[in-house]
Design a protein around this motif. Structure first.
Motif, PDB file in Angstrom:
ATOM      1  N   GLU A   9       0.832  -1.212   0.000  1.00  0.00           N
ATOM      2  CA  GLU A   9       0.000   0.000   0.000  1.00  0.00           C
ATOM      3  C   GLU A   9       0.862   1.256   0.000  1.00  0.00           C
ATOM      4  OE1 GLU A   9      -3.351   2.244   2.767  1.00  0.00           O
ATOM      5  OE2 GLU A   9      -2.879   0.148   3.148  1.00  0.00           O
ATOM      6  N   ALA A  10       1.898   1.292   0.815  1.00  0.00           N
ATOM      7  CA  ALA A  10       2.767   2.469   0.906  1.00  0.00           C
ATOM      8  C   ALA A  10       3.484   2.745  -0.420  1.00  0.00           C
ATOM      9  CB  ALA A  10       3.780   2.291   2.039  1.00  0.00           C
ATOM     10  N   LEU A  11       3.955   1.704  -1.081  1.00  0.00           N
ATOM     11  CA  LEU A  11       4.634   1.889  -2.370  1.00  0.00           C
ATOM     12  C   LEU A  11       3.679   2.453  -3.418  1.00  0.00           C
ATOM     13  CD1 LEU A  11       6.732  -1.399  -2.489  1.00  0.00           C
ATOM     14  CD2 LEU A  11       7.653   0.929  -2.407  1.00  0.00           C
ATOM     15  N   ILE A  12       2.457   1.928  -3.446  1.00  0.00           N
ATOM     16  CA  ILE A  12       1.477   2.408  -4.419  1.00  0.00           C
ATOM     17  C   ILE A  12       1.099   3.854  -4.124  1.00  0.00           C
ATOM     18  CG2 ILE A  12      -0.866   2.107  -5.319  1.00  0.00           C
ATOM     19  CD1 ILE A  12      -0.458  -0.956  -4.800  1.00  0.00           C
ATOM     20  N   LYS A  13       0.877   4.182  -2.846  1.00  0.00           N
ATOM     21  CA  LYS A  13       0.500   5.554  -2.480  1.00  0.00           C
ATOM     22  C   LYS A  13       1.635   6.541  -2.713  1.00  0.00           C
ATOM     23  CE  LYS A  13      -3.382   4.916   0.504  1.00  0.00           C
ATOM     24  NZ  LYS A  13      -4.096   5.510   1.606  1.00  0.00           N
ATOM     25  N   ALA A  14       2.867   6.085  -2.643  1.00  0.00           N
ATOM     26  CA  ALA A  14       3.997   6.970  -2.928  1.00  0.00           C
ATOM     27  C   ALA A  14       3.980   7.395  -4.393  1.00  0.00           C
ATOM     28  CB  ALA A  14       5.312   6.285  -2.585  1.00  0.00           C
ATOM     29  N   ALA A  15       3.573   6.474  -5.279  1.00  0.00           N
ATOM     30  CA  ALA A  15       3.519   6.776  -6.708  1.00  0.00           C
ATOM     31  C   ALA A  15       2.215   7.454  -7.102  1.00  0.00           C
ATOM     32  CB  ALA A  15       3.697   5.497  -7.514  1.00  0.00           C
ATOM     33  N   LEU A  16       1.146   7.156  -6.381  1.00  0.00           N
ATOM     34  CA  LEU A  16      -0.190   7.692  -6.670  1.00  0.00           C
ATOM     35  C   LEU A  16      -0.772   8.261  -5.375  1.00  0.00           C
ATOM     36  CD1 LEU A  16      -1.392   4.592  -8.698  1.00  0.00           C
ATOM     37  CD2 LEU A  16      -0.958   6.849  -9.672  1.00  0.00           C
ATOM     38  N   PRO A  17      -0.332   9.447  -4.975  1.00  0.00           N
ATOM     39  CA  PRO A  17      -0.713   9.991  -3.661  1.00  0.00           C
ATOM     40  C   PRO A  17      -2.220  10.136  -3.437  1.00  0.00           C
ATOM     41  CG  PRO A  17       1.080  11.269  -4.599  1.00  0.00           C
ATOM     42  CD  PRO A  17       0.607  10.321  -5.671  1.00  0.00           C
ATOM     43  N   ASP A  18      -2.986  10.304  -4.511  1.00  0.00           N
ATOM     44  CA  ASP A  18      -4.431  10.479  -4.353  1.00  0.00           C
ATOM     45  C   ASP A  18      -5.181   9.156  -4.271  1.00  0.00           C
ATOM     46  OD1 ASP A  18      -4.066   9.781  -7.134  1.00  0.00           O
ATOM     47  OD2 ASP A  18      -6.114  10.492  -7.480  1.00  0.00           O
ATOM     48  N   ALA A  19      -4.491   8.047  -4.437  1.00  0.00           N
ATOM     49  CA  ALA A  19      -5.144   6.747  -4.577  1.00  0.00           C
ATOM     50  C   ALA A  19      -5.774   6.250  -3.279  1.00  0.00           C
ATOM     51  CB  ALA A  19      -4.141   5.710  -5.076  1.00  0.00           C
ATOM     52  N   ALA A  34      -4.272  -9.420  -3.351  1.00  0.00           N
ATOM     53  CA  ALA A  34      -5.186  -8.732  -4.261  1.00  0.00           C
ATOM     54  C   ALA A  34      -5.154  -7.266  -3.865  1.00  0.00           C
ATOM     55  CB  ALA A  34      -6.600  -9.282  -4.135  1.00  0.00           C
ATOM     56  N   ALA A  35      -5.154  -6.381  -4.846  1.00  0.00           N
ATOM     57  CA  ALA A  35      -5.154  -4.949  -4.562  1.00  0.00           C
ATOM     58  C   ALA A  35      -6.191  -4.260  -5.432  1.00  0.00           C
ATOM     59  CB  ALA A  35      -3.775  -4.342  -4.827  1.00  0.00           C
ATOM     60  N   THR A  36      -6.914  -3.350  -4.817  1.00  0.00           N
ATOM     61  CA  THR A  36      -7.828  -2.472  -5.526  1.00  0.00           C
ATOM     62  C   THR A  36      -7.261  -1.073  -5.406  1.00  0.00           C
ATOM     63  OG1 THR A  36      -9.700  -3.889  -4.976  1.00  0.00           O
ATOM     64  CG2 THR A  36     -10.205  -1.636  -5.670  1.00  0.00           C
ATOM     65  N   VAL A  37      -7.058  -0.415  -6.540  1.00  0.00           N
ATOM     66  CA  VAL A  37      -6.466   0.918  -6.564  1.00  0.00           C
ATOM     67  C   VAL A  37      -7.390   1.842  -7.351  1.00  0.00           C
ATOM     68  CG1 VAL A  37      -4.429   2.286  -7.167  1.00  0.00           C
ATOM     69  CG2 VAL A  37      -4.157  -0.133  -6.543  1.00  0.00           C
ATOM     70  N   VAL A  38      -7.855   2.899  -6.687  1.00  0.00           N
ATOM     71  CA  VAL A  38      -8.732   3.882  -7.315  1.00  0.00           C
ATOM     72  C   VAL A  38      -7.999   5.217  -7.311  1.00  0.00           C
ATOM     73  CG1 VAL A  38     -10.976   5.019  -7.215  1.00  0.00           C
ATOM     74  CG2 VAL A  38     -10.761   2.638  -6.457  1.00  0.00           C
ATOM     75  N   SER A  39      -7.774   5.775  -8.505  1.00  0.00           N
ATOM     76  CA  SER A  39      -7.020   7.023  -8.604  1.00  0.00           C
ATOM     77  C   SER A  39      -7.528   7.882  -9.756  1.00  0.00           C
ATOM     78  CB  SER A  39      -5.536   6.729  -8.815  1.00  0.00           C
ATOM     79  OG  SER A  39      -4.809   7.923  -9.060  1.00  0.00           O
ATOM     80  N   GLU A  40      -7.627   9.154  -9.513  1.00  0.00           N
ATOM     81  CA  GLU A  40      -7.990  10.103 -10.565  1.00  0.00           C
ATOM     82  C   GLU A  40      -6.927  10.114 -11.662  1.00  0.00           C
ATOM     83  OE1 GLU A  40     -10.122  12.500 -12.794  1.00  0.00           O
ATOM     84  OE2 GLU A  40     -10.879  11.787 -10.862  1.00  0.00           O
TER      85      GLU A  40
END
Length: 77
Positions: A9-19, A34-40
């Protein structure tokens, strides 16, 4: 060494801060998630491009520390 969900989660949020990111350990072994990622930031991108962005955020850990990741991506409604 296996990864833990909050690390993914931290790695994904570092790349996609709004996610909004939800990570679930599917097998309890620290290897299958499994990961669900929602990002503008995904708006206007096809699913393949969205997934490539998430995999890039994992900085090469796929196939090593992280064996499998079932991924769902989308834009906010």
């Amino acid at each position: 060494m296996a990864m833990v969900a909050n690390e993914i989660e931290a790695l994904i949020k570092a790349a996609l801060p709004d996610a909004r990111v939800v990570v679930e350990d599917l097998a309890g072994d620290g290897d299958h998630y499994a990961a669900t990622v929602v990002s503008e930031q995904f708006r206007g991108m096809n699913r393949v491009r969205q997934h490539k962005i998430v995999y890039a955020a994992l900085q090469g850990r796929m196939g090593g520390e992280l064996h499998a990741l079932a991924l769902q991506t989308s834009v906010p409604e």
